[in-house]
Design an enzyme around this catalytic site. Structure first.
Site, PDB file in Angstrom:
ATOM      1  N   ASP B  12      -7.726  12.588 -22.592  1.00 47.06           N
ATOM      2  CA  ASP B  12      -6.916  11.735 -23.444  1.00 47.06           C
ATOM      3  C   ASP B  12      -7.729  10.699 -24.211  1.00 47.06           C
ATOM      4  O   ASP B  12      -7.602  10.581 -25.443  1.00 47.06           O
ATOM      5  CB  ASP B  12      -5.846  11.000 -22.613  1.00 47.06           C
ATOM      6  CG  ASP B  12      -4.721  11.943 -22.194  1.00 47.06           C
ATOM      7  OD1 ASP B  12      -4.934  13.180 -22.188  1.00 47.06           O
ATOM      8  OD2 ASP B  12      -3.632  11.433 -21.867  1.00 47.06           O
ATOM      9  N   ARG B  92      -6.701  -4.075 -14.152  1.00 51.84           N
ATOM     10  CA  ARG B  92      -6.538  -4.052 -15.611  1.00 51.84           C
ATOM     11  C   ARG B  92      -7.018  -5.312 -16.319  1.00 51.84           C
ATOM     12  O   ARG B  92      -7.715  -5.232 -17.329  1.00 51.84           O
ATOM     13  CB  ARG B  92      -5.079  -3.749 -15.993  1.00 51.84           C
ATOM     14  CG  ARG B  92      -4.592  -2.368 -15.577  1.00 51.84           C
ATOM     15  CD  ARG B  92      -5.424  -1.264 -16.189  1.00 51.84           C
ATOM     16  NE  ARG B  92      -4.963   0.040 -15.770  1.00 51.84           N
ATOM     17  CZ  ARG B  92      -5.777   1.089 -15.583  1.00 51.84           C
ATOM     18  NH1 ARG B  92      -7.086   0.982 -15.755  1.00 51.84           N
ATOM     19  NH2 ARG B  92      -5.290   2.243 -15.211  1.00 51.84           N
ATOM     20  N   ASP B 121       0.604  -0.308 -17.520  1.00 49.43           N
ATOM     21  CA  ASP B 121      -0.776  -0.625 -17.877  1.00 49.43           C
ATOM     22  C   ASP B 121      -0.930  -1.112 -19.308  1.00 49.43           C
ATOM     23  O   ASP B 121      -1.751  -1.979 -19.599  1.00 49.43           O
ATOM     24  CB  ASP B 121      -1.675   0.582 -17.625  1.00 49.43           C
ATOM     25  CG  ASP B 121      -1.966   0.736 -16.138  1.00 49.43           C
ATOM     26  OD1 ASP B 121      -1.892  -0.274 -15.414  1.00 49.43           O
ATOM     27  OD2 ASP B 121      -2.242   1.859 -15.708  1.00 49.43           O
ATOM     28  N   SER B 174      -0.826  12.347 -11.322  1.00 49.51           N
ATOM     29  CA  SER B 174      -1.968  11.626 -11.877  1.00 49.51           C
ATOM     30  C   SER B 174      -2.462  10.590 -10.873  1.00 49.51           C
ATOM     31  O   SER B 174      -1.717  10.164  -9.984  1.00 49.51           O
ATOM     32  CB  SER B 174      -1.592  10.963 -13.198  1.00 49.51           C
ATOM     33  OG  SER B 174      -0.686   9.916 -12.969  1.00 49.51           O
TER      34      SER B 174
END
Lengths: 400, 400, 400, 400
Positions: B12, B92, B121, B174
């Site tokens: 991605d 993050r 996120d 994922s």
């Protein structure tokens, strides 16, 4: 003078019975509450009469305990200081309430209990007495000037009054069992640098002593109240007993903490709450799919205060009632079934289902074709973060 | 135009790299953050350059991650919705902060990330960008009009641009790994009526697959920060790694929840946080002997808000900073050592010790000879219960 | 034995001085705290010596009171039960702290105060003593068994010991003045169905007795602390005095409430806090333009707890310190100037200005040309409302 | 297509009416809500029809507004950011709810409103629509791509469609009046360094323009709901109107604040809420004698969240409902009468009376002969302060 005494049949309350009778020249009504501890009630009754009670009430409070205290607490996931499920704290107001009812019926002048001046239970008894019948005199012998201050004096008194003194060495800690839990404290447990002896437990086994075995169980709720296990509806008392049996055999629900008592000191408590732990774990999982987000987050905060009030003995308190109204309102939608896997102390949610489930794969999936427009997130984040951005513009994080 | 892209080396962000370059006719600086996930950084760097990056930064943020995010969160026992220890949420802002620093250093015009418009996120990235450098343009391709909406278009684009597309069947869910945790979500995990496949875990094993073995471990803290394991001082990164290894081999710290995302829907997440679970369990036990009671109770409430803010991406927010000040103040006294026993998913505190321990057997014991006067409890309960009693007198529980 | 007594020069503490000396055969050190009440200190000192004190300390605590207590409270807009600005509550810990310092310096064995067993002040004194010097004995004669229980006995004792008894009829209520406020309670004020007599006030006038006059005033703050009035920088004590003068002449800051004492009963208090009311009004207005929204909302909640702790005497409490850390963190940005108009009890903000102002007309205006994209609101509302909408879909408001 | 439009009769919603009809080729049902603003409904109705509405509903919502929104808010003393009594916030859900009911009855496809994308009202409208009828399409023209972005285009359109454009210079700010309040914002009020023009007010006069006159008024409540003024029972609408008249003539209830909008920016609002201010002042005074202490303190915290939710448009939200349950529970005992004195902006409580009053002179008095034993305070303070003392012993304030 007529006194209703919360009586357990043990040495201390037997001595108190005889002492009260002598000290106050009073008629003593012994009141024994069955909240699920297993005793031979006939023997206890007989002992109370022999020790001088004019009358004995043995009251089965199991249903009231579960319906009026334990299940409302489960709705609130009530937990004191991260861990303690409040088994004793929940029982006391139920026990004291019935005591007051007996006192009112018997026209008694006073109520008495055998809790000491160092623990939480005295508060739970006395606040309930005062809330429900403030005119009754409260006698707590351990806090009275002329009661015994040494164990040997107490035992002398017992022997003089023909009260049997256990000859076997007692357990090196004290216990308080009921339908929801057993608490262990005092004695050897006062050394917080050492673990408990795992042979101590009675409702279940220590996980470290269990064989390999896995068990699946499902718990169903209606409006936050547990109504069925493995799909089988049960009345509340039976359900809690069954939950204890199932969870107990997998060592679920043992906690060992240093907690803060209301009277100001820290103390160490070990608790076994097998069924309660299973039910609350299931309840939280069901709430996770049925409660709206902000409702759940605010409820978490309310739960902390709710648990504190129960621990502090404030059951019959207008704020506890108002918090309960809040909690009950949130539970209107908490219906459904949760499946769990039990194994050596592990209690793992493996499935959740509810007709009122707010979980919507279509919304959450990262796959294509959902009914959620990712572009909405742009505007959302823009405005959600606006106050913080405006702040940062004026008050830069990276100073020049 | 110059864009700094948070790049992972996966399909991605590789597509995004090429697409950004083409779409904006821009110079792309790839930025790869090492927060403890295990990757071959040289390979990723090479891939970024091949895909068109003008420059690649591979930044080792492990120390910053642990010192600036994980340990402050441990001080707060930071847990979202009862269970989630916030492994991704904490990483993050650290990742995004370094990205901003690179953008500032490079004089870039924009920062870009590969998070979708459905998850949390994106918020954590974008709020951090805006707090730290509000003038930077933010590009989130998944939310852009002309980015790909179907997987096959994206793969076509990849093939046309020579971006390798994994041929092996990917995992049916994922993952997001870092030094603190691994999260698992999506795919087969979207069915909340079924459990995870226990072979999925990488930091540890599922308790149900472990042999019998018990391990003892001690954790030492200074002012709320873990500083030693088994008496051995370690730097923060090493300590967390070691805690992961120890706890992981006993299946500690696996949770499976349905959680509420900031963008509004519920989603299911499975998390492995072995070391963090061990550290927080130890930290709570140490707090139980060092924090004053009301401080602890209020802190529990603050912890809920603190965790919510972290989950919501509000790390660089003045309220998070103020809550941190509160928490740090409480931690001044949280120093000492906790011993735990680990076994098949169980993480049991067996001893606590601190020079600042407030636990005082002399106060708590029910034995004679303590320096606590039980008669004080009479006055205490009298006045503690006075408002409730006065209320009950006017508003009787037993209506006539 | 050596006792340090908090001495006011009035009848009660004079009797206590003589009584303590006699009762404990002790050396009595009289300690007089000047927190801004206006007294002839030389006269009081002389009286203490004449009554039997071996030594007298007259301590000017005005600066400490304002800097260490009042201004930190203003940062928190500290208000108990909607109205009470805590003038007495804030002074007590400062007074008691100095008393402890003197006791330590003098090597005293005990500290004593003249507060009764029914009010809040006893708690504020005694908690401070115990926090700062737990080894000191605390003597509170009003709660001692052999102290006077009737007024006439006390007066007899006074006369026998040559302590002058005021012959003039005392005020029909009691007062406690300091630099921040005057409190009025007891006596005729115990009738809560009637208003106070407006001639009672000393710091200002009752609005109902004022002439028409309007006055403008500006207050400047740095990091939440008042630093200037009408553009003129002043030291803290001078500033508070000046604020009292200005606001007092407009009848600002009179409140009349029934409040909840810590010791359990409700009581009626009337308070004059002219300067404090002006400063807090200005402070809130400045916060309204400098604090980020969620920070302000959370701070409102913290303020309630903070005020409660001050009222409850818990100044030297780790939770108060932690709350203060929170508050101080928020105040980093609270700098600027507020203009107000004063008139017959009205204190109206007419202008606010700050270099850190977050108010941005460009964002808020409904006029065209702002840098706010109204379409962002679509996505924002969509996702902000998503949890509530999903809930409503499953749990419809309009039942079929 | 059929659209129900919230219509006011003003220029904007008239243009929207015509624009919607044209743009969507739709049938437009105009819906006018009477929440107490004073308008000539016949004229508005006629104008709607002339502008193209197929049908017009003029709904008198005054009773619903007061009973279902205003009075529940008064129970909660609902105040946003210290000052704003939420007059507009409370009206919107009531208005939008009726709009939804009409849409359902008429089988409409969509609901539309004229609120812009910058304010709070769009949120209040749209959240209510989505909670009550999530299937309805929502059209907010100001956020639509092809609506007018300049005022002159809008006026051109109006003129082309025969919609009368006011020729007189409009007020230099915008207003939103209803039975509870009038809000003033925008235009000249956007300059926060200057005060409002005191001739602006309509419900009352600015205190600075009033003559000397004092008025006494009494307010009676039953379970937290106002039921009588000056001893005269009135229906809710009448009572609120009368309260407005009385308080308005004394300039009660004017506030001028900078507030935080939900959509992220700060804005300035001036509000006149005369009756509401009087009622809440009286309500708080009644609560001060009827609510138990801890209940009141916790309620203060709940009130903040409750007000925030109302401001944020979350009326039909499960958390608002749960908070209301909490509040309603506390109000069971809030019955009685409060007397106040009104004078030039001052609203002073002068008497409180309730059969459920918890105020007990006998407990609070410092006079002899009360039924409170001062010695109880010794034990109380001892244990109340024990955790703090134990903490201080281990963590001394005076470092050696």
């Amino acid at each position: 003078m007529k006194i209703v005494l919360a009586y357990s049949g043990g040495l201390d309350t037997s001595v108190i019975l005889a002492w009260l009778k002598e000290q106050y020249n009073a008629e003593i009504i012994a009141y024994v509450a069955d909240v699920g501890q297993q005793e031979d009630w006939a023997v206890i009754k007989e002992k109370a009469l022999r020790t001088g009670a004019s009358k004995v009430y043995v009251e089965d409070l199991k249903r009231e305990f579960v319906e009026e205290a334990v299940f409302p607490a489960i709705k609130a996931n009530a937990t004191y200081e991260y861990k303690y499920l409040l088994g004793t704290s929940l029982a006391r107001p139920i026990i004291a309430k019935k005591q007051v009812e007996i006192a009112l019926k018997e026209g008694a002048d006073a109520v008495a209990h055998g809790a000491t001046g160092k623990g939480n239970d005295q508060v739970r008894f006395e606040l309930t007495y005062r809330a429900l019948a403030p005119h009754l005199k409260i006698i707590a012998p351990w806090k009275e000037d002329n009661f015994f201050t040494s164990r040997s004096d107490l035992i002398d008194f017992a022997e003089k009054h023909g009260i049997p003194v256990p000859v076997t060495k007692s357990k090196p800690y004290s216990m308080d069992p009921n339908l929801y839990h057993i608490s262990y404290e005092g004695g050897v447990l006062e050394d917080i640098t050492r673990s408990y002896d795992s042979s101590m437990f009675l409702m279940g086994k220590d996980p470290f002593e269990l064989d390999d075995q896995v068990e699946m169980v499902s718990v169903s709720f209606e409006k936050g109240i547990p109504v069925a296990l493995n799909g089988k509806r049960m009345d509340p008392v039976k359900l809690l007993q069954e939950a204890n049996t199932i969870a107990g055999r997998h060592g679920i629900g043992i906690v060992d903490i240093v907690e803060n008592r209301l009277v100001g000191m820290k103390s160490r408590g070990v608790y076994e709450t097998p069924g309660g732990t299973l039910l609350i774990e299931a309840h939280k999982a069901l709430e996770s799919i049925t409660l709206e987000r902000d409702t759940m987050h605010y409820k978490q905060m309310v739960e902390i205060k709710f648990a504190e009030m129960i621990y502090y003995g404030q059951w019959f308190h207008p704020l506890r009632v108002a918090l309960q109204s809040f909690i009950d309102s949130t539970q209107e939608v908490v219906s459904g079934t949760v499946e769990l896997k039990l194994y050596r102390g592990n209690c793992v949610v493996v499935g959740r289902a509810s007709e009122q489930s707010l979980y919507d794969t279509n919304l959450s999936t990262f796959e294509a074709g959902s009914n959620y427009d990712q572009k909405d997130a742009k505007g959302f984040i823009k405005l959600f973060g606006l106050p913080m951005e405006v702040f940062a513009r004026k008050n830069p994080w990276f100073k020049k």
